[in-house]
Design a protein around this motif. Structure first.
Motif, PDB file in Angstrom:
ATOM      1  N   THR A   1      37.764  38.956  35.213  1.00 22.54           N
ATOM      2  CA  THR A   1      38.858  37.823  35.353  1.00 22.54           C
ATOM      3  C   THR A   1      39.627  37.505  34.237  1.00 22.54           C
ATOM      4  N   LEU A   2      38.772  37.534  33.070  1.00 26.96           N
ATOM      5  CA  LEU A   2      39.428  37.436  31.704  1.00 26.96           C
ATOM      6  C   LEU A   2      40.280  38.833  31.580  1.00 26.96           C
ATOM      7  N   VAL A   3      39.975  39.974  31.972  1.00 28.28           N
ATOM      8  CA  VAL A   3      41.047  41.097  31.271  1.00 28.28           C
ATOM      9  C   VAL A   3      41.994  41.170  32.321  1.00 28.28           C
ATOM     10  N   ILE A   4      41.566  40.866  33.719  1.00 28.85           N
ATOM     11  CA  ILE A   4      42.626  40.702  34.815  1.00 28.85           C
ATOM     12  C   ILE A   4      43.693  39.685  34.466  1.00 28.85           C
ATOM     13  N   GLY A   5      43.163  38.465  34.041  1.00 28.69           N
ATOM     14  CA  GLY A   5      44.080  37.518  33.605  1.00 28.69           C
ATOM     15  C   GLY A   5      45.038  37.778  32.365  1.00 28.69           C
ATOM     16  N   LEU A   6      44.479  38.543  31.421  1.00 28.77           N
ATOM     17  CA  LEU A   6      45.214  38.760  30.250  1.00 28.77           C
ATOM     18  C   LEU A   6      46.556  39.734  30.730  1.00 28.77           C
ATOM     19  N   GLN A   7      46.169  40.713  31.455  1.00 32.97           N
ATOM     20  CA  GLN A   7      47.156  41.697  32.056  1.00 32.97           C
ATOM     21  C   GLN A   7      48.190  40.771  32.836  1.00 32.97           C
TER      22      GLN A   7
END
Length: 680
Positions: free
Chosen positions: A150-156
Motif C-alpha cells: 500500500t505504501l509503495v503503490i501510494g507513493l507511485q
C-alpha cells in the motif's frame, strides 16, 4: 510539490479528467494482476486465452467504475472557474486511489478465502463485529506485505497524480483556452463529457440494461470469468442491495405457485410421509421411518467441522494424509461420499444442517434477518417434539456471532457452552476462542452431564480452529503440512482439527453413553482448491458426512454414494432412531431412497453471488445471474472434472425442479410456514 493553476481553461480540465480516468484504469489492471498472482493456484488449469479474455472483459468493468469516480470532477467543470482550485481535486484523487488500492489488495486474500470478488460477506462481517474482524485480519492476513504494498503503490500514485497536474499545466495554452473560458462554451462541452462518462459507466453500447455480472462469463473457466469482474463494483452492488430481496422476488415468479408446490412435494416427500396441514403448511408432515433402524440408540450428537472439505479427506480418496483420524473413524461408520453443503459460509452450513432449511437468494444470513425469527423444523424442533428436553450446544467461539444463541435458543436448545465458559483452556485465540481440543474436551464433560440426568439427549458440537486466522496451540500434536503451497497453513489447521476429533472419539468410546449414541460428523462447507467442476465451482461445496453408531454398517453399509445434502442430515439421523416424528423440514431420509432415485442437493454460494444449482446424481444444473442455466456432467474424483452437456437447460426437468424448490421455499419463508407448529 503539487502546484495550482490560477485560472485553468476547459481543455486543461478535460485533459486532467481523462488522465485521471486512465490512472484508475491502470490501477485496476494492476489489481487484477495481483489477484491473479495471489491466487495463481486457481489458474493452474486455466488456458492463457481464458485469462486474456478475463483481462479484456475487465477493461469494460473497470471503465464502469472509473467513469463513476470521475463524476465529482465532472461537476467541477460546471463551476465558473472549472477545476481551478486544483488542490481539492488532487486530494480527491489521492484519497480515492488509496482506498481503491487497499480494497484491491485486500480482495486478493479475500478471494483466496472465499473464491469470490468482494461482496456482502464484507458488509456482514463488519456489521456483525468490527473488532473481531479486524483482529482476524491482523492475526491471519498478510498484513505486513499488504502494508508495504500500500505504501509503495501510494507513493507511485502521489507521483502519478502530481505528474498529471504538471502535464495539464504544461499543456495549458492561453491562446487556445482563452476561447473556451467563456461559460457558454463550458456548458455544452461539459454535457458532451457527461455523455461519454455515462457511456463508460454503462460499459456497453447495447440498448437496455448496462453491463451486468453475466457479461463477464464469456469463458468456460470460473476463475477467468471472476477475473473480468471489478471487486469495487461487486462490493458497491452488495451494499446497494443489502436488505433488499430482488433475487428472491425473481424466483417467486418462476412458475405457477401450485405447480411449483407440487414439484417441490414430489422432491421432498417420501412414500410414508403424511401431510398434516396441506392447505396451511406445504411440508408439515408426520414421518414414519421405513428405512433402516438402529437398535438401542437413543441419543444423537452432530459434529459440524469447520471447512472440512472432501478434497483433502483421505477416506474420500484424497492424498496428503491430512485426515488420518477421520479416515480411521470411517472404517467403522457409513461415509456419504456424494454429500454437499448448502453454501460456502458457516452461517449457511449451520441453519442448513440444524434447521433443515435451504440457502436462498437474499437470505444468506437468515439467523440475523427478520425472516429468520420464526420457527424452523430442524433437529432441535424435531427432538423437542419427540419429548427430548436434554440438549447442549458446544462451540469454541462467541454465540453472539451470527446470533447463534438467539436463533437456536428459540428453536429449542437449552444449554450453550461458548468461549467464555472454558476454564484453563489449552489455547485461546484472541480473535475467536478456544482451540478444537478444548471444545472437544468440554464436550465430553457436557455429554457426561446429559447422560447423568438419566434421559435421552442430543448435542450439537461445532469446531472453529480450521478458520482464518488458523490460530493453533504453539506446540502442535501433528506435523505441519508443507507440500501444498499456499494451502499449507489452512491444511495444517485441518489436520489439527482432525486430530482433535480423533481424541474426542477416543474419550467417547470409554463412556457409558457411547454405545447408544448416533454421531453425525460433517462439514459446514469446503473451501477453494485448484480445479473447477462446473460454473459454480462445485468443489467448494463437496464435504464428507460420516454416520457412526454401533451396528451402523450392518444397517446402511460402509459407504453411501447417492447425492445428499446438509438438508437431509436431521431427517436421516432421526429416522435411524425408528420412531415417528412430526416435521416440516426440507430434507429426506437418504437411507430410504428408492433404487432409481439418485438423490439431489441444492446449493448457493455465499455473499452477493446469485448463482444457484441443483446436483442430481452425476449431473448438475447451474443458473447464474443474467446467465442461461447450464447443465454439466460432473466427476468429483481425483482429479475432478466436468463435461458441459447443455448451454441452455431452461427446459431441463431439473431446472424446473430447482426453480420450483426455490420459489416454494421463499414463499414459505415470507409467509412464516417453515415450522411444524402449524395447525391443520
Amino acid at each position: 510539490m503539487m502546484q495550482f493553476i490560477s485560472a485553468p481553461g476547459l481543455v486543461s480540465d478535460l485533459t486532467f479528467i481523462l488522465l485521471a480516468l486512465c490512472l484508475f484504469m491502470v490501477l485496476f489492471t494492476i489489481g487484477r494482476c495481483i489477484l491473479l498472482f495471489w491466487n495463481r493456484g486457481c489458474a493452474a488449469d486455466v488456458p492463457r486465452s481464458a485469462i486474456i479474455a478475463g483481462f479484456r472483459n475487465g477493461l469494460r468493468f473497470d471503465l464502469q467504475i472509473a467513469s463513476v469516480l470521475m463524476l465529482p470532477l465532472w461537476f467541477g467543470l460546471l463551476l465558473p472557474n472549472g477545476l481551478s482550485f486544483r488542490g481539492i481535486w488532487l486530494g480527491y484523487l489521492l484519497v480515492t486511489l488509496l482506498i481503491a488500492s487497499l480494497l484491491l489488495l485486500v480482495e486478493a486474500e479475500f478471494y483466496r478465502e472465499f473464491q469470490a470478488r468482494l461482496n456482502s460477506i464484507v458488509i456482514q462481517y463488519l456489521s456483525e463485529d468490527t473488532k473481531t474482524v479486524i483482529s482476524m485480519v491482523l492475526a491471519g492476513g498478510p498484513v505486513l506485505a499488504f502494508t508495504v504494498a500500500t505504501l509503495v503503490i501510494g507513493l507511485q500514485e502521489y507521483i502519478a497524480v502530481n505528474e498529471i497536474n504538471m502535464i495539464t499545466m504544461h499543456n495549458y495554452s492561453h491562446a487556445t483556452d482563452s476561447l473556451m473560458v467563456n461559460y457558454a462554451w463550458r456548458i455544452p462541452l461539459a454535457f458532451a463529457a457527461l455523455c461519454l462518462l455515462v457511456l463508460g459507466a454503462r460499459g456497453t453500447l447495447r440498448q437496455g440494461a448496462p453491463l451486468r455480472w453475466g457479461d463477464a462469463f464469456t469463458t468456460d473457466y470460473l476463475f477467468a470469468n471472476h477475473l473480468g469482474i471489478n471487486g469495487i463494483m461487486t462490493l458497491f452492488k452488495a451494499w446497494q442491495g443489502w436488505g433488499k430481496n430482488d433475487a428472491a422476488k425473481d424466483w417467486m415468479r418462476f412458475s405457477d405457485r401450485d405447480k411449483a408446490l407440487d414439484i417441490t412435494r414430489q422432491l421432498v416427500l417420501q412414500p410414508a410421509d403424511q401431510l398434516l396441514a396441506p392447505n396451511n403448511s406445504p411440508l408439515l408432515r408426520k414421518t414414519t421411518p421405513q428405512g433402516p433402524k438402529l437398535d438401542g440408540v437413543d441419543n444423537i450428537v452432530f459434529i459440524l467441522m469447520e471447512s472440512f472439505t472432501s478434497r483433502f479427506v483421505g477416506a474420500q480418496g484424497a492424498p496428503g494424509n491430512i485426515t488420518p483420524y477421520f479416515d480411521k473413524l470411517a472404517e467403522d461408520g457409513c461415509l456419504c461420499r456424494h454429500m454437499f453443503s448448502v453454501g460456502t459460509h458457516t452461517h449457511q452450513g449451520m441453519f442448513g444442517t440444524f434447521s433443515s432449511f435451504p440457502n436462498l437468494p437474499d437470505t444468506e444470513y437468515l439467523m440475523q434477518q427478520p425472516a429468520g425469527s420464526g420457527m424452523f423444523s430442524g433437529l432441535p424442533a424435531i427432538m423437542t417434539g419427540m419429548g427430548y428436553d436434554n440438549s447442549v450446544f458446544v462451540y469454541n467461539g462467541d454465540f453472539a456471532w451470527d446470533n447463534q444463541q438467539g436463533f437456536f435458543g428459540a428453536q429449542g436448545m437449552n444449554r450453550f457452552i461458548g468461549r467464555d465458559d472454558y476454564v484453563n483452556p489449552v489455547f485461546q485465540d484472541k480473535t475467536w476462542g478456544v482451540c478444537d481440543e478444548d471444545m472437544f474436551n468440554r464436550s465430553v464433560e457436557e455429554l457426561d452431564l446429559l447422560h447423568d440426568q438419566g434421559k435421552p439427549f442430543y448435542g450439537l458440537l461445532q469446531t472453529l480452529s480450521n478458520h482464518l486466522p488458523y490460530a493453533l496451540p504453539e506446540q502442535l500434536p501433528v506435523d505441519d503440512v508443507t507440500e501444498f503451497g499456499g494451502l499449507n497453513k489452512h491444511l495444517t489447521a485441518m489436520r489439527y482439527s482432525d486430530w482433535a476429533l480423533g481424541k474426542f472419539f477416543e474419550q467417547a468410546k470409554t463412556k457409558p453413553w457411547y454405545n447408544n449414541t448416533l454421531f453425525v460428523v460433517l462439514a459446514d462447507h469446503g473451501f477453494g482448491v485448484p480445479g473447477q467442476v462446473s460454473s459454480i465451482n462445485l468443489q467448494s461445496f463437496h464435504v464428507p458426512a460420516l454416520f457412526i453408531a454401533p451396528g451402523i454398517q450392518n444397517k446402511v453399509g460402509k459407504v453411501f454414494d447417492k447425492t445428499c445434502s446438509q438438508l437431509d442430515m436431521a431427517n436421516t439421523a432421526v429416522s435411524l432412531l425408528g420412531k415417528p416424528f412430526v416435521q416440516a423440514g426440507w430434507g429426506r431420509n437418504v437411507f430410504d431412497l428408492a433404487d432409481d432415485d439418485p438423490g439431489y442437493a441444492m446449493m448457493k454460494p455465499s455473499g452477493s453471488d446469485k448463482t444457484v444449482a441443483m446436483v442430481r446424481g452425476n449431473e448438475i444444473v447451474v443458473k447464474g445471474a443474467d446467465i442461461t442455466p447450464e447443465c454439466y456432467r460432473i466427476d468429483l474424483g481425483f482429479p475432478p472434472g466436468d463435461e458441459l452437456l447443455s448451454k441452455d437447460a431452461t427446459g431441463d426437468p431439473r431446472y424446473q425442479q430447482l426453480g420450483s424448490f426455490l420459489q416454494t421455499a421463499i414463499l414459505c419463508l415470507n409467509e412464516r410456514k417453515t415450522g411444524h407448529d402449524m395447525e391443520a
